[in-house]
Design a protein around this motif. Structure first.
Motif, PDB file in Angstrom:
ATOM      1  N   UNK A 203       0.831  -1.203   0.000  1.00 25.97           N
ATOM      2  CA  UNK A 203       0.000   0.000   0.000  1.00 25.97           C
ATOM      3  C   UNK A 203       0.867   1.255   0.000  1.00 25.97           C
ATOM      4  N   UNK A 204       1.890   1.264   0.860  1.00 28.61           N
ATOM      5  CA  UNK A 204       2.781   2.429   0.938  1.00 28.61           C
ATOM      6  C   UNK A 204       3.468   2.666  -0.401  1.00 28.61           C
ATOM      7  N   UNK A 205       4.031   1.610  -0.962  1.00 32.54           N
ATOM      8  CA  UNK A 205       4.770   1.738  -2.212  1.00 32.54           C
ATOM      9  C   UNK A 205       3.870   2.195  -3.352  1.00 32.54           C
ATOM     10  N   UNK A 206       2.726   1.541  -3.513  1.00 34.58           N
ATOM     11  CA  UNK A 206       1.834   1.870  -4.625  1.00 34.58           C
ATOM     12  C   UNK A 206       1.192   3.237  -4.448  1.00 34.58           C
ATOM     13  N   UNK A 207       0.904   3.612  -3.197  1.00 32.77           N
ATOM     14  CA  UNK A 207       0.305   4.921  -2.960  1.00 32.77           C
ATOM     15  C   UNK A 207       1.256   6.042  -3.352  1.00 32.77           C
ATOM     16  N   UNK A 208       2.510   5.921  -2.939  1.00 35.55           N
ATOM     17  CA  UNK A 208       3.486   6.943  -3.317  1.00 35.55           C
ATOM     18  C   UNK A 208       3.750   6.927  -4.816  1.00 35.55           C
ATOM     19  N   UNK A 209       3.902   5.729  -5.386  1.00 37.20           N
ATOM     20  CA  UNK A 209       4.217   5.629  -6.814  1.00 37.20           C
ATOM     21  C   UNK A 209       3.089   6.169  -7.683  1.00 37.20           C
ATOM     22  N   UNK A 210       1.874   6.198  -7.165  1.00 37.38           N
ATOM     23  CA  UNK A 210       0.748   6.727  -7.929  1.00 37.38           C
ATOM     24  C   UNK A 210       0.696   8.244  -7.916  1.00 37.38           C
TER      25      UNK A 210
END
Length: 392
Positions: A203-210
């Motif tokens: 969640x952390x990774x995908x949220x920032x990457x988005x």
């Protein structure tokens, strides 16, 4: 109504979420489980009010949090050029992640461009830097262990999952500071697998990457990595992080004031030199290490590396140059792929929504036919329905 066990879990989670929230920052209830609003020292006035009590329950908190963050970032992807670079710092325990964060923070302050710092390690007792967002302000790690009878790793994992249910608000706080900072650094738990392979880490990774140009810094303990087997273990871990996150990866060789990293770079450039080092101390794993070095040869050629010393500050300029090149890779390669995946997901969601709407129409039509059948005086009576229900 909800089962008693579900209600008890919700109450316990609510108490946990409230346990470390500063006064004046109410916890946010998500469905039947409560989590607290993140409350960084410089962002507490920006806390959002809790949703109404009539908000329907949502069973999948992780999916809901990721969807919320992704939705808030849809418009953001169009203006990525103006956004700060997010660097997620990952590394094995003892590699020097937190010390590197302190050095990076001091380096950027000396330039007059303080970074935005986020601490995601709930178990750390104290940090050598002032975090703008700190998971410990939201979730009490020790209370989590006590409440759910968990060990240290289970407590970290559960605390991280509770925090991730509202990570879209962390992203929003970073967005509000986009015009003021050039870099956002994220410190992760020392137990690397807890972040890399957990739902909260995704969640952390995908949220920032988005929402931001995002890169991953994999920190390596250089003195330990001079052992060929330890070096190979680190490289395999780097490969797994690369394929799990699908983000630009930078391998940061830390502690070069203790041992230089040029030997490791030569092993990556010439597998024969690595084979020679392996043969100096042959073990049962030597053949495996030799074989893996051949497999990873192509991986090394596209890998970005930097040697730094968190103790002396050596290599900071090189590190930020490499981060800038990794950001360009994100813009050129990852962002188009992200937009394509989002368009595909939106199409699938729309198709599923249309299918569900059609199903509802069919169900309504069937119900209306049943009511008409009763009203026309057929043999199907309300009493017969009651009898059927009793026999089910």
């Amino acid at each position: 109504g909800m089962p008693r066990r579900t209600l008890d879990c919700a109450r316990r989670a609510t108490n946990l979420a409230r346990s470390r929230v500063p006064r004046g920052i109410p916890p946010l209830a998500v469905g039947s489980v409560a989590s607290a609003m993140v409350s960084p020292a410089d962002a507490r006035p920006e806390a959002a009010p809790p949703p109404s009590e009539s908000e329907p329950s949502r069973p999948d908190l992780a999916s809901d949090a990721a969807a919320a963050a992704s939705a808030s970032a849809t418009a953001a992807s169009a203006s990525m050029d103006d956004r700060p670079t997010v660097a997620i710092v990952i590394g094995m325990a003892g590699s020097g992640k937190t010390s590197l964060m302190q050095r990076v923070n001091a380096y950027k302050h000396a330039q007059g461009k303080p970074p935005y710092i986020i601490n995601l390690d709930p178990a750390v007792t104290q940090t050598p830097y002032d975090a703008n967002v700190d998971i410990r302000d939201t979730v009490d790690y020790k209370n989590v262990m006590k409440e759910y009878n968990l060990g240290p790793n289970g407590g970290i994992l559960t605390a991280s999952n509770l925090f991730a249910t509202r990570f879209d608000q962390v992203v929003s706080l970073c967005e509000k500071r986009s015009g003021e900072v050039d870099n956002v650094f994220v410190d992760t738990p020392g137990q690397i697998e807890i972040f890399t392979w957990s739902a909260s880490g995704a969640i952390v990774t995908e949220s920032f990457a988005s929402a931001f140009p995002t890169v991953v810094l994999y920190v390596v303990d250089t003195p330990r990595a001079l052992n060929p087997q330890s070096f190979m273990s680190n490289m395999l871990q780097a490969v797994s992080i690369l394929y799990k996150t699908r983000l630009p990866l930078v391998v940061v060789f830390n502690k070069i004031d203790v041992a230089r990293h040029e030997t490791l770079l030569r092993w990556m450039e010439d597998f024969e030199q690595f084979h020679a080092a392996v043969d100096e101390n042959p073990t049962f794993a030597s053949d495996l290490s030799r074989s893996l070095s051949l497999v990873l040869d192509a991986f090394y050629k596209g890998l970005r590396c930097a040697g730094v010393s968190a103790m002396t500050g050596e290599g900071m300029e090189e590190l930020f140059d490499v981060i800038a090149r990794a950001r360009k890779e994100y813009m050129d390669e990852y962002l188009p792929e992200l937009r394509a995946r989002r368009a595909k997901r939106d199409g699938e969601t729309e198709a599923k929504r249309a299918e569900e709407a059609e199903k509802v129409k069919r169900d309504l039509a069937a119900d209306s036919r049943g009511e008409a059948l009763v009203m026309d005086g057929s043999n199907v009576t309300p009493e017969s329905f009651v009898g059927e229900e009793d026999t089910v």
